[in-house]
Design a protein around this motif. Structure first.
Motif, PDB file in Angstrom:
ATOM      1  N   CYS A  98       1.103  -1.105   0.282  1.00  0.00           N
ATOM      2  CA  CYS A  98       0.005   0.186   0.205  1.00  0.00           C
ATOM      3  C   CYS A  98       0.814   1.257  -0.430  1.00  0.00           C
ATOM      4  O   CYS A  98       1.972   1.337   0.333  1.00  0.00           O
ATOM      5  CB  CYS A  98      -1.040  -0.160   1.383  1.00  0.00           C
ATOM      6  SG  CYS A  98      -2.075   1.072   1.078  1.00  0.00           S
ATOM      7  N   SER A 120      -2.579   5.967  -2.264  1.00  0.00           N
ATOM      8  CA  SER A 120      -4.316   5.428  -2.620  1.00  0.00           C
ATOM      9  C   SER A 120      -4.931   5.384  -1.086  1.00  0.00           C
ATOM     10  O   SER A 120      -5.875   4.504  -1.699  1.00  0.00           O
ATOM     11  CB  SER A 120      -3.522   4.072  -2.560  1.00  0.00           C
ATOM     12  OG  SER A 120      -2.853   3.803  -4.159  1.00  0.00           O
ATOM     13  N   PHE A 136     -10.306  -2.344   1.303  1.00  0.00           N
ATOM     14  CA  PHE A 136      -9.390  -1.935  -0.147  1.00  0.00           C
ATOM     15  C   PHE A 136      -9.733  -2.486  -1.095  1.00  0.00           C
ATOM     16  O   PHE A 136     -10.613  -3.967  -0.559  1.00  0.00           O
ATOM     17  CB  PHE A 136      -8.023  -2.330   0.267  1.00  0.00           C
ATOM     18  CG  PHE A 136      -6.911  -3.521   0.756  1.00  0.00           C
ATOM     19  CD1 PHE A 136      -7.161  -3.923  -0.775  1.00  0.00           C
ATOM     20  CD2 PHE A 136      -7.593  -3.618   1.872  1.00  0.00           C
ATOM     21  CE1 PHE A 136      -6.495  -5.222  -0.178  1.00  0.00           C
ATOM     22  CE2 PHE A 136      -7.538  -5.286   2.594  1.00  0.00           C
ATOM     23  CZ  PHE A 136      -6.627  -5.876   1.034  1.00  0.00           C
ATOM     24  N   LYS A 166      -7.781  -4.745  -4.298  1.00  0.00           N
ATOM     25  CA  LYS A 166      -6.632  -5.367  -4.515  1.00  0.00           C
ATOM     26  C   LYS A 166      -5.993  -5.078  -6.260  1.00  0.00           C
ATOM     27  O   LYS A 166      -7.540  -5.363  -6.915  1.00  0.00           O
ATOM     28  CB  LYS A 166      -6.299  -6.894  -3.828  1.00  0.00           C
ATOM     29  CG  LYS A 166      -7.455  -7.602  -4.496  1.00  0.00           C
ATOM     30  CD  LYS A 166      -7.467  -8.771  -4.175  1.00  0.00           C
ATOM     31  CE  LYS A 166      -7.879 -10.090  -4.546  1.00  0.00           C
ATOM     32  NZ  LYS A 166      -7.797 -10.333  -6.275  1.00  0.00           N
ATOM     33  N   ARG A 176      -0.965  -4.953  -5.088  1.00  0.00           N
ATOM     34  CA  ARG A 176      -1.223  -3.274  -4.655  1.00  0.00           C
ATOM     35  C   ARG A 176      -2.639  -3.040  -3.784  1.00  0.00           C
ATOM     36  O   ARG A 176      -3.420  -3.431  -4.401  1.00  0.00           O
ATOM     37  CB  ARG A 176      -0.817  -2.561  -5.152  1.00  0.00           C
ATOM     38  CG  ARG A 176      -1.145  -2.133  -6.319  1.00  0.00           C
ATOM     39  CD  ARG A 176      -0.809  -0.633  -7.179  1.00  0.00           C
ATOM     40  NE  ARG A 176      -1.021  -0.500  -8.312  1.00  0.00           N
ATOM     41  CZ  ARG A 176      -1.352  -0.669  -9.542  1.00  0.00           C
ATOM     42  NH1 ARG A 176      -0.310  -0.968  -9.875  1.00  0.00           N
ATOM     43  NH2 ARG A 176      -2.164   0.172 -10.480  1.00  0.00           N
ATOM     44  N   ALA A 177      -2.775  -2.585  -2.885  1.00  0.00           N
ATOM     45  CA  ALA A 177      -3.980  -1.760  -2.249  1.00  0.00           C
ATOM     46  C   ALA A 177      -4.550  -0.550  -2.699  1.00  0.00           C
ATOM     47  O   ALA A 177      -3.282  -0.011  -3.313  1.00  0.00           O
ATOM     48  CB  ALA A 177      -3.330  -2.118  -0.803  1.00  0.00           C
ATOM     49  N   GLU A 178      -5.620  -0.794  -3.513  1.00  0.00           N
ATOM     50  CA  GLU A 178      -6.040   0.755  -4.120  1.00  0.00           C
ATOM     51  C   GLU A 178      -7.597   1.363  -3.110  1.00  0.00           C
ATOM     52  O   GLU A 178      -7.892   0.004  -2.481  1.00  0.00           O
ATOM     53  CB  GLU A 178      -6.456   0.702  -5.444  1.00  0.00           C
ATOM     54  CG  GLU A 178      -4.730   0.394  -6.237  1.00  0.00           C
ATOM     55  CD  GLU A 178      -5.586   0.527  -7.860  1.00  0.00           C
ATOM     56  OE1 GLU A 178      -6.587   0.134  -8.501  1.00  0.00           O
ATOM     57  OE2 GLU A 178      -4.530   0.689  -8.427  1.00  0.00           O
ATOM     58  N   VAL A 189      -7.920   2.263  -0.496  1.00  0.00           N
ATOM     59  CA  VAL A 189      -7.927   1.785   1.010  1.00  0.00           C
ATOM     60  C   VAL A 189      -8.685   3.767   1.760  1.00  0.00           C
ATOM     61  O   VAL A 189      -8.597   4.534   2.201  1.00  0.00           O
ATOM     62  CB  VAL A 189      -6.478   2.022   1.624  1.00  0.00           C
ATOM     63  CG1 VAL A 189      -6.312   1.844   2.665  1.00  0.00           C
ATOM     64  CG2 VAL A 189      -5.694   1.830   0.282  1.00  0.00           C
TER      65      VAL A 189
END
Length: 86
Positions: free
Chosen positions: A38, A42, A57, A59, A69-71, A73
């Motif tokens: 993260c 984000s 979040f 993914k 990756r986290a978006e 969040v």
């Protein structure tokens, strides 16, 4: 499946503005590390994540890095001096 909203716990965060989230559903990608990267950009509701906090979040697969990756969040925190700025 990449757009499914997930929950997880922040397991690491550093002062350079990134860290890792451990998803509650660790079986989402068997055979790989379950931790999700993260970046502070984000985070929708703050400027950083606190270790131990629960976050939500989306993914997203990162082709360049070869992992998720986290978006989008939520569950972030804001530094006190930033929240008091006008």
């Amino acid at each position: 499946p990449d757009r499914e909203r997930m929950t997880g716990v922040v397991i690491k965060w550093n002062d350079r503005g990134f860290g890792f989230i451990k998803p509650d559903d660790v079986a989402f990608d068997a055979g790989r590390s379950s931790d999700v990267f993260c970046h502070f950009a984000s985070i929708e509701d703050g400027s950083y994540l606190e270790v131990g906090n629960v976050v939500k979040f989306h993914k997203k697969w990162d082709e360049a890095k070869g992992n998720y990756r986290a978006e989008n969040v939520t569950g972030g925190s804001t530094f006190a001096w930033l929240s008091n700025a006008k």
